[in-house]
Design a protein around this motif. Structure first.
Motif, short mmCIF file in Angstrom:
data_model
loop_
_atom_site.label_atom_id
_atom_site.label_comp_id
_atom_site.label_asym_id
_atom_site.label_seq_id
_atom_site.Cartn_x
_atom_site.Cartn_y
_atom_site.Cartn_z
N CYS A 28 14.51 -27.06 -15.20
CA CYS A 28 14.31 -28.49 -15.01
C CYS A 28 12.88 -28.69 -14.50
N VAL A 29 12.08 -29.45 -15.23
CA VAL A 29 10.67 -29.63 -14.88
C VAL A 29 10.38 -31.10 -14.57
N ARG A 30 9.34 -31.27 -13.78
CA ARG A 30 8.93 -32.60 -13.33
C ARG A 30 7.44 -32.57 -13.08
N ASN A 31 6.80 -33.70 -13.12
CA ASN A 31 5.38 -33.80 -12.83
C ASN A 31 5.12 -33.18 -11.45
N PRO A 32 4.23 -32.18 -11.37
CA PRO A 32 3.96 -31.51 -10.09
C PRO A 32 3.60 -32.47 -8.95
N VAL A 33 2.91 -33.54 -9.25
CA VAL A 33 2.53 -34.50 -8.21
C VAL A 33 3.79 -35.08 -7.56
N TRP A 34 4.79 -35.39 -8.38
CA TRP A 34 6.02 -35.97 -7.84
C TRP A 34 6.84 -34.94 -7.07
N ILE A 35 6.74 -33.69 -7.47
CA ILE A 35 7.44 -32.63 -6.73
C ILE A 35 6.85 -32.49 -5.33
N ILE A 36 5.53 -32.43 -5.26
CA ILE A 36 4.86 -32.31 -3.96
C ILE A 36 5.16 -33.55 -3.12
N ASP A 37 5.15 -34.72 -3.75
CA ASP A 37 5.48 -35.96 -3.03
C ASP A 37 6.90 -35.89 -2.47
N SER A 38 7.84 -35.34 -3.24
CA SER A 38 9.22 -35.20 -2.76
C SER A 38 9.30 -34.28 -1.55
N PHE A 39 8.57 -33.16 -1.61
CA PHE A 39 8.53 -32.26 -0.45
C PHE A 39 7.97 -32.98 0.77
N GLU A 40 6.90 -33.71 0.59
CA GLU A 40 6.28 -34.41 1.71
C GLU A 40 7.24 -35.44 2.29
N ARG A 41 7.95 -36.15 1.46
CA ARG A 41 8.93 -37.13 1.94
C ARG A 41 10.03 -36.44 2.74
N LEU A 42 10.49 -35.28 2.27
CA LEU A 42 11.51 -34.52 3.01
C LEU A 42 10.99 -34.09 4.37
N ILE A 43 9.76 -33.61 4.39
CA ILE A 43 9.16 -33.15 5.65
C ILE A 43 8.99 -34.32 6.62
N GLN A 44 8.55 -35.47 6.12
CA GLN A 44 8.37 -36.64 6.97
C GLN A 44 9.71 -37.15 7.50
N LYS A 45 10.74 -37.08 6.65
CA LYS A 45 12.07 -37.57 7.04
C LYS A 45 12.73 -36.64 8.06
N ASP A 46 12.54 -35.33 7.90
CA ASP A 46 13.17 -34.34 8.77
C ASP A 46 12.13 -33.30 9.16
N PRO A 47 11.35 -33.54 10.21
CA PRO A 47 10.29 -32.61 10.62
C PRO A 47 10.78 -31.19 10.86
N PRO A 72 0.09 -19.37 -3.89
CA PRO A 72 0.85 -18.44 -4.74
C PRO A 72 2.21 -18.04 -4.18
N ASN A 73 2.34 -17.98 -2.87
CA ASN A 73 3.65 -17.64 -2.28
C ASN A 73 4.33 -18.87 -1.68
N GLY A 74 3.79 -20.05 -1.93
CA GLY A 74 4.37 -21.28 -1.42
C GLY A 74 5.62 -21.68 -2.20
N VAL A 75 6.38 -22.59 -1.64
CA VAL A 75 7.63 -23.02 -2.26
C VAL A 75 7.41 -23.51 -3.69
N PHE A 76 6.41 -24.34 -3.89
CA PHE A 76 6.12 -24.84 -5.23
C PHE A 76 5.28 -23.86 -6.03
N GLY A 77 4.25 -23.29 -5.41
CA GLY A 77 3.32 -22.41 -6.12
C GLY A 77 4.01 -21.23 -6.77
N TYR A 78 4.94 -20.60 -6.07
CA TYR A 78 5.66 -19.45 -6.63
C TYR A 78 6.47 -19.87 -7.86
N CYS A 79 7.17 -20.99 -7.74
CA CYS A 79 7.99 -21.47 -8.86
C CYS A 79 7.13 -21.84 -10.07
N TRP A 80 6.02 -22.49 -9.80
CA TRP A 80 5.09 -22.90 -10.87
C TRP A 80 4.59 -21.68 -11.64
N ARG A 81 4.18 -20.65 -10.91
CA ARG A 81 3.67 -19.44 -11.56
C ARG A 81 4.77 -18.69 -12.31
#
Length: 149
Positions: A28-47, A72-81
């Motif tokens: 399942c793929v999505r625009n990377p910008v929106w994926i990062i935005d989703s992570f940021e929203r999760l982090i802001q909602k639940d520090p 490269p070893n980040g949550v998104f970076g690893y999956c992207w690669r």
């Protein structure tokens, strides 16, 4: 049939093909910008969740968090690669790439198409009966399905 959401499967495509020659992997793929935005929203909602996604020393600013997620070893970076490696490999035909937005906006046709690609018996899904249940910080999705006879 095995259904698993571990992001590592794309890195094991050769082994999966060797063990299960008829297997396919749904990505399942999505625009990377929106994926990062989703992570940021999760982090802001639940520090507290941020500590699982981004190391504490990289949580100071949005830019540091994005850098950590896309490393490269980040949550998104690893999956992207991992997805890129599989997508451009000689086993790319094993992948079924599904656009997240299409799945969300037209789930019935998208799921039916996936079923045809997997040569599964035809099923009618009730997308009005989708339930989200939180379980230890994870979201579980259950969809009732009805056999078409």
């Amino acid at each position: 049939m095995i259904i698993d959401n571990h992001r590592m499967w794309c890195t094991r495509l050769g082994l999966i093909d060797y063990l299960f020659p008829e297997s396919r992997i749904i990505c399942c793929v999505r625009n990377p910008v929106w994926i990062i935005d989703s992570f940021e929203r999760l982090i802001q909602k639940d520090p507290a969740l941020g500590s699982k996604l981004v190391p504490i020393e990289q949580r100071g600013t949005l830019y540091e968090r994005v850098e950590a997620l896309t490393a490269p070893n980040g949550v998104f970076g690893y999956c992207w690669r991992a997805l890129q490696e599989a997508f451009y490999s000689t086993l790319a035909h094993k992948l079924i790439v599904v656009e997240y937005d299409r799945l969300v906006t037209d789930p019935e046709r998208t799921v039916a198409h996936i079923g045809r690609l997997l040569k599964l018996p035809e099923w009618r899904y009730n997308f009005e009966a989708v339930e989200f249940r939180g379980l230890q910080g994870l979201i579980r999705l259950s969809i009732r399905r009805v056999c078409m006879r």
